[in-house]
Scaffold this motif. Sequence first.
Motif: not given
Length: 73
Positions: A64-73
């Motif tokens: 989940l952390k990996k996925l969140l880090n990949e978001l462009d927010i």
Amino acid sequence: MADIKYEIKKEIGSISESPKGWNKELNLISWNGKEAKYDLRDWAPDHEKMGKGVTLNLDELKQLKKLLNELDI
């Protein structure tokens, strides 16, 4: 319905608070005496009542952390 027993092993942090005082929290919780897992859910101020939530083991939390880090927010 069976009694659900839980022990908050570590309070990690609060994400938000509702107008009624409930907090959306990330905690490390042992459910029914089992190995503690990371848990994200709404809690009443006294931790006596809870809302629905999601429970993750360490590998799931890392993903989940990996996925969140990949978001462009």
